[in-house]
Design an enzyme around this catalytic site. Structure first.
Site, PDB file in Angstrom:
ATOM      1  N   GLY A   1       2.335   2.149  10.872  1.00  0.00           N
ATOM      2  CA  GLY A   1       3.324   3.223  10.779  1.00  0.00           C
ATOM      3  C   GLY A   1       3.992   3.561  12.093  1.00  0.00           C
ATOM      4  O   GLY A   1       4.653   4.586  12.213  1.00  0.00           O
TER       5      GLY A   1
ATOM      6  N   SER B   1       3.209  -2.317  10.342  1.00  0.00           N
ATOM      7  CA  SER B   1       4.652  -2.439  10.605  1.00  0.00           C
ATOM      8  C   SER B   1       5.188  -3.830  10.291  1.00  0.00           C
ATOM      9  O   SER B   1       6.053  -4.344  11.001  1.00  0.00           O
ATOM     10  CB  SER B   1       4.988  -2.030  12.044  1.00  0.00           C
ATOM     11  OG  SER B   1       4.597  -0.687  12.278  1.00  0.00           O
TER      12      SER B   1
ATOM     13  N   GLU C   1      -5.675  -4.930  10.210  1.00  0.00           N
ATOM     14  CA  GLU C   1      -4.674  -3.900  10.465  1.00  0.00           C
ATOM     15  C   GLU C   1      -4.969  -3.216  11.799  1.00  0.00           C
ATOM     16  O   GLU C   1      -5.773  -2.275  11.852  1.00  0.00           O
ATOM     17  CB  GLU C   1      -4.694  -2.845   9.344  1.00  0.00           C
ATOM     18  CG  GLU C   1      -4.311  -3.393   7.980  1.00  0.00           C
ATOM     19  CD  GLU C   1      -3.631  -2.331   7.117  1.00  0.00           C
ATOM     20  OE1 GLU C   1      -2.668  -2.682   6.437  1.00  0.00           O
ATOM     21  OE2 GLU C   1      -4.042  -1.158   7.142  1.00  0.00           O
TER      22      GLU C   1
ATOM     23  N   HIS D   1      -9.523   1.342   4.656  1.00  0.00           N
ATOM     24  CA  HIS D   1      -8.262   1.525   5.381  1.00  0.00           C
ATOM     25  C   HIS D   1      -8.496   2.477   6.554  1.00  0.00           C
ATOM     26  O   HIS D   1      -9.278   3.412   6.447  1.00  0.00           O
ATOM     27  CB  HIS D   1      -7.186   2.080   4.438  1.00  0.00           C
ATOM     28  CG  HIS D   1      -5.825   2.011   5.061  1.00  0.00           C
ATOM     29  ND1 HIS D   1      -5.399   2.953   5.972  1.00  0.00           N
ATOM     30  CD2 HIS D   1      -4.828   1.098   4.951  1.00  0.00           C
ATOM     31  CE1 HIS D   1      -4.177   2.616   6.379  1.00  0.00           C
ATOM     32  NE2 HIS D   1      -3.811   1.498   5.783  1.00  0.00           N
TER      33      HIS D   1
ATOM     34  N   GLU E   1      -6.860   4.857   7.644  1.00  0.00           N
ATOM     35  CA  GLU E   1      -6.594   6.270   7.336  1.00  0.00           C
ATOM     36  C   GLU E   1      -7.789   6.906   6.622  1.00  0.00           C
ATOM     37  O   GLU E   1      -7.987   8.112   6.698  1.00  0.00           O
ATOM     38  CB  GLU E   1      -5.306   6.381   6.510  1.00  0.00           C
ATOM     39  CG  GLU E   1      -4.084   6.115   7.392  1.00  0.00           C
ATOM     40  CD  GLU E   1      -2.892   5.518   6.678  1.00  0.00           C
ATOM     41  OE1 GLU E   1      -2.826   5.605   5.437  1.00  0.00           O
ATOM     42  OE2 GLU E   1      -2.037   4.948   7.373  1.00  0.00           O
TER      43      GLU E   1
ATOM     44  N   GLY F   1       2.898  -1.148   4.277  1.00  0.00           N
ATOM     45  CA  GLY F   1       2.996   0.285   4.036  1.00  0.00           C
ATOM     46  C   GLY F   1       4.437   0.691   3.770  1.00  0.00           C
ATOM     47  O   GLY F   1       4.962   0.518   2.661  1.00  0.00           O
ATOM     48  N   GLY F   2       5.102   1.214   4.791  1.00  0.00           N
ATOM     49  CA  GLY F   2       6.449   1.774   4.635  1.00  0.00           C
ATOM     50  C   GLY F   2       7.429   0.861   3.901  1.00  0.00           C
ATOM     51  O   GLY F   2       8.162   1.310   2.999  1.00  0.00           O
TER      52      GLY F   2
ATOM     53  N   ASN G   1       0.888  -1.173   0.000  1.00  0.00           N
ATOM     54  CA  ASN G   1       0.000   0.000   0.000  1.00  0.00           C
ATOM     55  C   ASN G   1       0.920   1.214   0.000  1.00  0.00           C
ATOM     56  O   ASN G   1       1.495   1.553   1.031  1.00  0.00           O
ATOM     57  CB  ASN G   1      -0.898  -0.021   1.241  1.00  0.00           C
ATOM     58  CG  ASN G   1      -1.719   1.258   1.365  1.00  0.00           C
ATOM     59  OD1 ASN G   1      -1.742   2.078   0.443  1.00  0.00           O
ATOM     60  ND2 ASN G   1      -2.387   1.423   2.490  1.00  0.00           N
ATOM     61  N   TRP G   2       1.042   1.825  -1.161  1.00  0.00           N
ATOM     62  CA  TRP G   2       1.989   2.947  -1.280  1.00  0.00           C
ATOM     63  C   TRP G   2       1.483   4.215  -0.604  1.00  0.00           C
ATOM     64  O   TRP G   2       2.227   5.172  -0.444  1.00  0.00           O
ATOM     65  CB  TRP G   2       2.251   3.247  -2.765  1.00  0.00           C
ATOM     66  CG  TRP G   2       3.081   2.232  -3.465  1.00  0.00           C
ATOM     67  CD1 TRP G   2       3.467   1.005  -3.004  1.00  0.00           C
ATOM     68  CD2 TRP G   2       3.647   2.358  -4.782  1.00  0.00           C
ATOM     69  NE1 TRP G   2       4.231   0.355  -3.952  1.00  0.00           N
ATOM     70  CE2 TRP G   2       4.352   1.168  -5.046  1.00  0.00           C
ATOM     71  CE3 TRP G   2       3.602   3.347  -5.760  1.00  0.00           C
ATOM     72  CZ2 TRP G   2       5.022   0.943  -6.254  1.00  0.00           C
ATOM     73  CZ3 TRP G   2       4.268   3.139  -6.959  1.00  0.00           C
ATOM     74  CH2 TRP G   2       4.983   1.949  -7.199  1.00  0.00           C
ATOM     75  N   LYS G   3       0.212   4.243  -0.231  1.00  0.00           N
ATOM     76  CA  LYS G   3      -0.387   5.453   0.341  1.00  0.00           C
ATOM     77  C   LYS G   3      -0.098   6.627  -0.589  1.00  0.00           C
ATOM     78  O   LYS G   3      -0.066   6.445  -1.800  1.00  0.00           O
ATOM     79  CB  LYS G   3       0.109   5.662   1.781  1.00  0.00           C
ATOM     80  CG  LYS G   3      -0.079   4.370   2.611  1.00  0.00           C
ATOM     81  CD  LYS G   3       0.101   4.524   4.079  1.00  0.00           C
ATOM     82  CE  LYS G   3      -0.177   3.198   4.774  1.00  0.00           C
ATOM     83  NZ  LYS G   3      -0.100   3.254   6.216  1.00  0.00           N
TER      84      LYS G   3
HETATM   85  P1  13P Z   1       2.970   0.245   7.735  1.00  0.00           P
HETATM   86  O1  13P Z   1       3.492  -1.040   7.141  1.00  0.00           O
HETATM   87  O2  13P Z   1       3.773   1.447   7.302  1.00  0.00           O
HETATM   88  O3  13P Z   1       2.808   0.153   9.226  1.00  0.00           O
HETATM   89  O4  13P Z   1       1.512   0.495   7.126  1.00  0.00           O
HETATM   90  C1  13P Z   1       0.599  -0.533   7.172  1.00  0.00           C
HETATM   91  C2  13P Z   1      -0.580  -0.149   6.389  1.00  0.00           C
HETATM   92  O5  13P Z   1      -1.313   0.772   6.729  1.00  0.00           O
HETATM   93  C3  13P Z   1      -0.840  -0.890   5.149  1.00  0.00           C
HETATM   94  O6  13P Z   1      -2.092  -0.606   4.641  1.00  0.00           O
END
Ligand code: 13P
Length: 261
Positions: free
Chosen positions: A182, A220, A176, A104, A106, A241-242, A19-21
């Protein structure tokens, strides 16, 4: 009970979805995608990237014919009409996407998305032939007050209520925990397994064929914890994510998925 699953399905492949956000540029994406392609020509798990919508055309052009699928990060709950700024499932499908993330945390926190809205988005995605990656998860306050199961199963219940019994077997689920996104804090493998087994139970209750649904862990997930998390019987991969923005980290997680039991 952690570590045990009533619904072991040897046909369930692991899925690693990035997930590149809101990250990327045409140049940076090309480098990242070419790096991912170079490391995934013989993978035995499913791999995908969910990118900002303006880059779906770039994914279609670079990834078509490869082992790497792509998708969007949100979709409208409406089919078409006066919804400025929104993207319909049919529009996303035109870029040959396989997936779209819905619900998600967010989007839930930043855009007040309810479970009803998430369910309608999932239904739109399915109608257009996309696989929704449906996100659920509890906050830290909810976990600390012992409400994790109630919160996660409540989210899932409402979302499943918006789709047909058959479609319940055609989604991907992502657990999640909000407190792990994050933050560098990860659910332990046992914590993840416990919730994944509950999710699986709820899916199977709706449709026995849903034991084939991939239930991903997100929050994470990194190269150093991915293998342990994915060794759990109901952890079928990760929503990353990251670490999805770094070729080496993403490929290390893909390798861990391919090596997992
Ligand atoms: P991180 O891997 O950066 O914690 O993000 C997880 C995420 O929100 C994937 O959708």
């Amino acid at each position: 009970m952690p570590g045990l699953s009533k619904y072991v399905d040897p046909m369930r492949r692991k899925l690693i979805a990035g997930n590149w956000k809101m990250h990327g540029s045409l140049a940076a994406n090309a480098a990242l995608l070419n790096g991912i392609l170079a490391g995934t020509d013989a993978v035995t798990c499913d791999v995908a990237v969910c990118v900002p919508a303006p880059y779906l055309a770039q994914c279609k052009s670079l990834l078509s014919g490869s082992a790497v699928a792509w998708g969007a990060q949100d979709v409208s709950m409406h089919t078409s009409g006066a919804y400025t700024g929104e993207m319909s499932a049919a529009m996303i499908k035109e870029f040959d996407c396989r997936y779209v993330i819905v619900g998600h945390s967010e989007r839930r926190s930043g855009h007040a998305e309810s479970n009803e809205a998430v369910g309608r988005k999932a239904a739109q995605a399915l109608k257009a032939g996309l696989t929704p990656i449906v996100c659920v998860g509890e906050t830290l306050v909810q976990r600390e007050s012992g409400a994790t199961a109630e919160v996660v199963l409540g989210q899932l219940d409402t979302i499943l209520g918006a789709i047909s019994e058959q479609d319940a077997a055609r989604i991907v689920l992502a657990y999640e925990p909000v407190w792990a996104i994050g933050t560098g804090k990860t659910a332990t493998p046992d914590m993840a397994q416990e919730v994944h087994a509950l999710i699986r139970g709820k899916l199977v209750e709706r449709n026995p064929a849903a034991q084939s649904v991939q239930v991903l862990y997100g929050g994470s997930m990194k190269p150093d914890n991915a293998g342990q998390l994915m060794s759990m019987p109901d952890v079928d991969g990760g929503l990353i994510g990251g670490a999805a923005l770094k070729v080496d980290d993403f490929l290390a997680i893909v390798r861990a998925a391919c090596a997992a039991p």
